[in-house]
Design a protein around this motif. Structure first.
Motif, PDB file in Angstrom:
ATOM      1  N   UNK A 108       4.196 -16.545  -7.947  1.00 23.63           N
ATOM      2  CA  UNK A 108       2.870 -15.949  -8.086  1.00 23.63           C
ATOM      3  C   UNK A 108       2.681 -15.424  -9.504  1.00 23.63           C
ATOM      4  N   UNK A 109       1.440 -15.258  -9.940  1.00 23.79           N
ATOM      5  CA  UNK A 109       1.206 -14.786 -11.304  1.00 23.79           C
ATOM      6  C   UNK A 109       1.672 -13.341 -11.470  1.00 23.79           C
ATOM      7  N   UNK A 110       2.172 -13.046 -12.658  1.00 24.38           N
ATOM      8  CA  UNK A 110       2.595 -11.675 -12.963  1.00 24.38           C
ATOM      9  C   UNK A 110       1.389 -10.912 -13.486  1.00 24.38           C
ATOM     10  N   UNK A 111       0.544 -10.483 -12.539  1.00 22.88           N
ATOM     11  CA  UNK A 111      -0.654  -9.717 -12.865  1.00 22.88           C
ATOM     12  C   UNK A 111      -0.688  -8.466 -12.008  1.00 22.88           C
ATOM     13  N   UNK A 112      -1.446  -7.482 -12.466  1.00 25.09           N
ATOM     14  CA  UNK A 112      -1.595  -6.240 -11.704  1.00 25.09           C
ATOM     15  C   UNK A 112      -2.233  -6.527 -10.344  1.00 25.09           C
ATOM     16  N   UNK A 113      -3.181  -7.433 -10.308  1.00 25.05           N
ATOM     17  CA  UNK A 113      -3.846  -7.770  -9.034  1.00 25.05           C
ATOM     18  C   UNK A 113      -2.840  -8.357  -8.048  1.00 25.05           C
ATOM     19  N   UNK A 114      -2.004  -9.273  -8.523  1.00 31.16           N
ATOM     20  CA  UNK A 114      -0.986  -9.858  -7.644  1.00 31.16           C
ATOM     21  C   UNK A 114      -0.001  -8.795  -7.178  1.00 31.16           C
ATOM     22  N   UNK A 115       0.335  -7.875  -8.057  1.00 23.98           N
ATOM     23  CA  UNK A 115       1.248  -6.792  -7.716  1.00 23.98           C
ATOM     24  C   UNK A 115       0.682  -5.945  -6.583  1.00 23.98           C
ATOM     25  N   UNK A 116      -0.617  -5.679  -6.620  1.00 28.13           N
ATOM     26  CA  UNK A 116      -1.268  -4.836  -5.609  1.00 28.13           C
ATOM     27  C   UNK A 116      -1.473  -5.565  -4.289  1.00 28.13           C
ATOM     28  N   UNK A 117      -1.596  -6.888  -4.342  1.00 30.01           N
ATOM     29  CA  UNK A 117      -1.958  -7.644  -3.139  1.00 30.01           C
ATOM     30  C   UNK A 117      -0.772  -8.211  -2.377  1.00 30.01           C
ATOM     31  N   UNK A 118       0.442  -8.051  -2.863  1.00 29.92           N
ATOM     32  CA  UNK A 118       1.563  -8.764  -2.272  1.00 29.92           C
ATOM     33  C   UNK A 118       2.645  -7.848  -1.731  1.00 29.92           C
ATOM     34  N   UNK A 119       2.291  -7.041  -0.740  1.00 29.36           N
ATOM     35  CA  UNK A 119       3.291  -6.293   0.022  1.00 29.36           C
ATOM     36  C   UNK A 119       4.195  -5.469  -0.891  1.00 29.36           C
ATOM     37  N   UNK A 120       3.583  -4.555  -1.637  1.00 30.34           N
ATOM     38  CA  UNK A 120       4.330  -3.694  -2.554  1.00 30.34           C
ATOM     39  C   UNK A 120       5.398  -2.927  -1.770  1.00 30.34           C
ATOM     40  N   UNK A 121       6.630  -2.871  -2.272  1.00 28.34           N
ATOM     41  CA  UNK A 121       7.709  -2.234  -1.502  1.00 28.34           C
ATOM     42  C   UNK A 121       7.517  -0.719  -1.356  1.00 28.34           C
ATOM     43  N   UNK A 122       7.525  -0.262  -0.128  1.00 30.41           N
ATOM     44  CA  UNK A 122       7.388   1.167   0.155  1.00 30.41           C
ATOM     45  C   UNK A 122       8.679   1.888  -0.207  1.00 30.41           C
ATOM     46  N   UNK A 123       8.589   3.206  -0.356  1.00 30.30           N
ATOM     47  CA  UNK A 123       9.794   4.013  -0.530  1.00 30.30           C
ATOM     48  C   UNK A 123      10.744   3.731   0.630  1.00 30.30           C
ATOM     49  N   UNK A 124      12.022   3.626   0.321  1.00 36.99           N
ATOM     50  CA  UNK A 124      13.074   3.399   1.320  1.00 36.99           C
ATOM     51  C   UNK A 124      12.911   2.076   2.066  1.00 36.99           C
ATOM     52  N   UNK A 125      12.289   1.092   1.426  1.00 40.65           N
ATOM     53  CA  UNK A 125      12.148  -0.224   2.051  1.00 40.65           C
ATOM     54  C   UNK A 125      13.344  -1.101   1.703  1.00 40.65           C
ATOM     55  N   UNK A 126      13.550  -2.124   2.528  1.00 43.28           N
ATOM     56  CA  UNK A 126      14.668  -3.055   2.348  1.00 43.28           C
ATOM     57  C   UNK A 126      14.115  -4.477   2.312  1.00 43.28           C
TER      58      UNK A 126
END
Length: 195
Positions: free
Chosen positions: A155-173
């Motif tokens: 996927x593109x390395x853009x802020x929009x892609x970062x926000x739309x693709x299941x950003x890892x929550x705190x304490x996520x695995x």
């Protein structure tokens, strides 16, 4: 085949509500310690050959909680797992408008998404080489994990892609299975909390 369990650190104590980035001495909050303990319990049925951590305190404390459930496995520090360097570290949340885009155009002093992606990919490749056919736990931070996963997914390395693709929550695995080529990626269910 090497399996890497890529963990985002648990909740840090941040009483001044600032962007903490790479600032030192941001320890886990009380809730974060509970989250980290739950992570250790969640992963206790998996035998780790090694545990690696970002050098930042909140990540080291999270990794230490994982290590308590892995007898004989010590935590090693890997600089490549560190948080993104950014120019707003120490700035209160109220002074940086919600949704501010640090990446596009890049603010002076920020580590770009391409730089983060290359750093994280290089670190993962080093862990896989060090532990062929092994299982590794690695504790890192939100943006570096998210950027790594964007790259693996093509996927593109853009802020929009970062926000739309299941950003890892705190304490996520996130489980990454490396068997040649890009790894298979699976987000694990969050831990339910300590018993």
């Amino acid at each position: 085949m090497t399996t890497v369990y890529l963990v985002r650190h648990a909740e840090p104590a941040n009483p001044r509500q600032v962007h903490y980035g790479r600032l030192p001495r941001f320890r886990l909050s009380d809730a974060g310690r509970v989250q980290a303990e739950a992570l250790g319990q969640r992963l206790s049925t998996i035998r780790a050959d090694a545990i690696y951590s970002s050098p930042l305190l909140r990540a080291r404390q999270t990794a230490a909680a994982l290590a308590r459930y892995q007898p004989g496995v010590r935590v090693a520090i890997r600089r490549g797992l560190i948080e993104v360097r950014n120019p707003v570290e120490g700035t209160p949340f109220t002074e940086v408008p919600l949704g501010t885009n640090l990446y596009e155009p890049p603010m002076p002093g920020i580590e770009s998404m391409a730089e983060q992606g290359a750093r994280m990919r290089h670190t993962m490749e080093a862990l896989v080489r060090a532990h062929p056919d092994g299982t590794v736990f690695a504790v890192s931070h939100g943006d570096p994990i998210a950027v790594l996963l964007l790259g693996y997914r093509g996927l593109p390395l853009t802020r929009e892609a970062l926000r739309q693709n299941d950003y890892p929550a705190l304490a996520s695995i996130t489980r990454l299975i490396y068997a040649g080529g890009s790894p298979s990626i699976c987000r694990l269910p969050p831990p339910s909390g300590p018993a």
